[in-house]
Write a protein that holds these residues in place. Structure first.
Motif, short mmCIF file in Angstrom:
data_model
loop_
_atom_site.label_atom_id
_atom_site.label_comp_id
_atom_site.label_asym_id
_atom_site.label_seq_id
_atom_site.Cartn_x
_atom_site.Cartn_y
_atom_site.Cartn_z
N ILE A 14 0.89 -1.17 0.00
CA ILE A 14 0.00 0.00 0.00
C ILE A 14 0.91 1.21 0.00
O ILE A 14 1.74 1.36 0.89
N ARG A 15 0.80 2.05 -1.02
CA ARG A 15 1.71 3.19 -1.20
C ARG A 15 1.03 4.50 -0.81
O ARG A 15 -0.18 4.64 -0.90
N ASN A 16 1.87 5.46 -0.42
CA ASN A 16 1.43 6.82 -0.15
C ASN A 16 1.74 7.64 -1.40
O ASN A 16 2.89 8.00 -1.64
N ASP A 22 4.62 15.88 -2.73
CA ASP A 22 4.68 16.99 -1.79
C ASP A 22 6.00 17.10 -1.02
O ASP A 22 6.25 18.12 -0.39
N TYR A 23 6.82 16.05 -1.04
CA TYR A 23 8.04 16.02 -0.24
C TYR A 23 9.24 15.54 -1.04
O TYR A 23 9.09 14.82 -2.03
N ILE A 24 10.40 15.91 -0.58
CA ILE A 24 11.65 15.35 -1.07
C ILE A 24 12.09 14.33 -0.03
O ILE A 24 12.37 14.69 1.12
N VAL A 25 12.11 13.06 -0.40
CA VAL A 25 12.46 11.99 0.52
C VAL A 25 13.98 11.86 0.55
O VAL A 25 14.60 11.57 -0.46
N ARG A 44 -4.20 -7.18 5.16
CA ARG A 44 -4.10 -8.25 4.16
C ARG A 44 -5.19 -8.14 3.11
O ARG A 44 -5.01 -8.50 1.96
N ALA A 45 -6.35 -7.61 3.51
CA ALA A 45 -7.45 -7.40 2.57
C ALA A 45 -7.28 -6.10 1.78
O ALA A 45 -8.09 -5.80 0.92
N GLY A 46 -6.24 -5.32 2.09
CA GLY A 46 -5.98 -4.08 1.36
C GLY A 46 -6.79 -2.91 1.84
O GLY A 46 -6.99 -1.93 1.12
N LYS A 47 -7.28 -2.95 3.07
CA LYS A 47 -8.17 -1.92 3.60
C LYS A 47 -7.42 -0.95 4.52
O LYS A 47 -7.83 -0.71 5.65
N ALA A 48 -6.31 -0.39 4.04
CA ALA A 48 -5.55 0.58 4.83
C ALA A 48 -5.22 1.78 3.96
O ALA A 48 -5.15 1.68 2.73
N GLN A 49 -5.03 2.92 4.61
CA GLN A 49 -4.72 4.16 3.91
C GLN A 49 -3.67 4.91 4.71
O GLN A 49 -3.85 5.16 5.91
N ILE A 50 -2.56 5.29 4.06
CA ILE A 50 -1.48 5.97 4.79
C ILE A 50 -1.23 7.38 4.28
O ILE A 50 -0.27 8.01 4.69
N SER A 51 -2.10 7.90 3.44
CA SER A 51 -1.85 9.21 2.85
C SER A 51 -1.88 10.34 3.89
O SER A 51 -1.25 11.38 3.68
N ASP A 52 -2.57 10.18 4.99
CA ASP A 52 -2.63 11.21 6.03
C ASP A 52 -1.70 10.91 7.20
O ASP A 52 -1.74 11.60 8.21
N GLY A 53 -0.88 9.88 7.07
CA GLY A 53 -0.06 9.43 8.19
C GLY A 53 1.17 10.30 8.42
O GLY A 53 1.71 10.92 7.50
N PHE A 54 1.60 10.34 9.67
CA PHE A 54 2.84 11.01 10.05
C PHE A 54 3.37 10.32 11.31
O PHE A 54 2.62 9.66 12.02
N CYS A 55 4.66 10.47 11.56
CA CYS A 55 5.29 9.82 12.70
C CYS A 55 5.87 10.86 13.64
O CYS A 55 6.31 11.92 13.20
N ARG A 56 5.88 10.52 14.93
CA ARG A 56 6.47 11.43 15.91
C ARG A 56 6.89 10.65 17.15
O ARG A 56 6.45 9.53 17.38
N ILE A 127 12.35 10.19 5.82
CA ILE A 127 12.66 11.50 6.41
C ILE A 127 12.55 12.50 5.26
O ILE A 127 13.32 12.44 4.30
N CYS A 128 11.57 13.39 5.34
CA CYS A 128 11.19 14.22 4.20
C CYS A 128 11.30 15.71 4.50
O CYS A 128 11.14 16.13 5.64
N THR A 129 11.57 16.46 3.45
CA THR A 129 11.55 17.91 3.48
C THR A 129 10.45 18.35 2.53
O THR A 129 10.36 17.83 1.41
N GLY A 130 9.63 19.29 2.94
CA GLY A 130 8.52 19.74 2.09
C GLY A 130 9.00 20.45 0.85
O GLY A 130 9.97 21.21 0.88
N LYS A 131 8.31 20.21 -0.27
CA LYS A 131 8.65 20.88 -1.52
C LYS A 131 7.98 22.25 -1.56
O LYS A 131 6.87 22.43 -1.07
N LYS A 132 8.65 23.18 -2.16
CA LYS A 132 8.08 24.50 -2.40
C LYS A 132 7.24 24.44 -3.68
O LYS A 132 7.34 23.49 -4.47
N LEU A 133 6.45 25.46 -3.93
CA LEU A 133 5.58 25.48 -5.10
C LEU A 133 6.38 25.41 -6.40
O LEU A 133 6.02 24.70 -7.33
#
Length: 159
Positions: A14-16, A22-25, A44-56, A127-133
Motif C-alpha cells: 500500500i503506497r502513499n 509533496d516532499y523530497i524523501v 491483508r485485505a488491502g483496507k488501509a490508507q497511509i496518505s494522512d499518516g505522520f510519525c512522531r 525522512i522528508c523535506t517539504g517541496k516549495k511550489l
C-alpha cells in the motif's frame, strides 16, 4: 495435477501517493509495527490508507498517527479502532538518527508504504523535506517533457 495459484487477494503493498509529490524523501527506514489481529486481517485485505499518516516521538518511543486501517468486516465486538496511534519498532541507532533529523528542523517522518516481508507487515518511513511550489512546478514540467519525448519516440518507431 496441481491447481493454479489464484492471482490477487493479498495486495503486495500500500503506497502513499502524496509523498513524492509533496516532499523530497532524503532517507528511508524499515520499521515493524505493533498491530492487533483484526488490523492485520484488514491490511491483508488491502483496507488501509497511509496518505494522512505522520510519525512522531512520544516519551522516547516512535509512533505513527493518521494511519487508517478499516475495521475488519468479520470482526466481533473486539474489533480495533481505525485511527489509533500505533507504535513503530526500530533499532536504537535508527531511532537516534531519526530523532536527530527531526530535531534539526524542517523535516518530517512520513510513511511511504506498507508492505509484507514474509509473514510480517513492515512500514517504510521516509525522512522528508517539504517541496516549495516552484519545485512542484519543475516536476510537472519534467513529466510533461518526458511524456512528449516518449510520444515522439513512439511515433518515430511506427513510421
Amino acid at each position: 495435477m496441481a491447481g493454479k495459484k489464484k492471482k490477487g487477494g493479498n495486495p503486495q503493498e500500500i503506497r502513499n501517493a502524496k509523498v513524492h509529490r509533496d516532499y523530497i524523501v532524503e532517507d528511508t527506514f524499515e520499521a515493524g509495527i505493533v498491530l492487533t489481529g483484526t488490523e492485520v486481517k484488514s491490511i491483508r485485505a488491502g483496507k488501509a490508507q497511509i496518505s494522512d499518516g505522520f510519525c512522531r516521538f512520544n516519551r522516547g518511543e516512535f509512533f505513527i498517527n493518521g494511519l487508517h486501517i478499516d475495521e475488519y468486516a468479520f470482526g466481533n465486538i473486539n474489533n480495533h479502532i481505525p485511527r489509533r496511534e500505533r507504535k513503530l519498532l526500530l533499532k536504537k541507532s535508527e531511532l537516534r538518527k531519526i530523532e536527530r533529523a527531526l530535531e534539526a528542523g524542517g523535516k518530517s517522518a512520513i510513511p511511504t508504504r506498507i508492505y509484507f516481508k514474509e509473514a510480517l507487515i513492515k512500514i517504510e518511513i521516509g525522512i522528508c523535506t517539504g517541496k516549495k511550489l516552484f519545485d512542484k512546478r519543475e516536476d510537472l514540467k519534467k513529466k510533461a517533457q518526458m511524456r512528449d519525448a516518449d510520444r515522439d519516440l513512439k511515433s518515430y518507431r511506427v513510421r
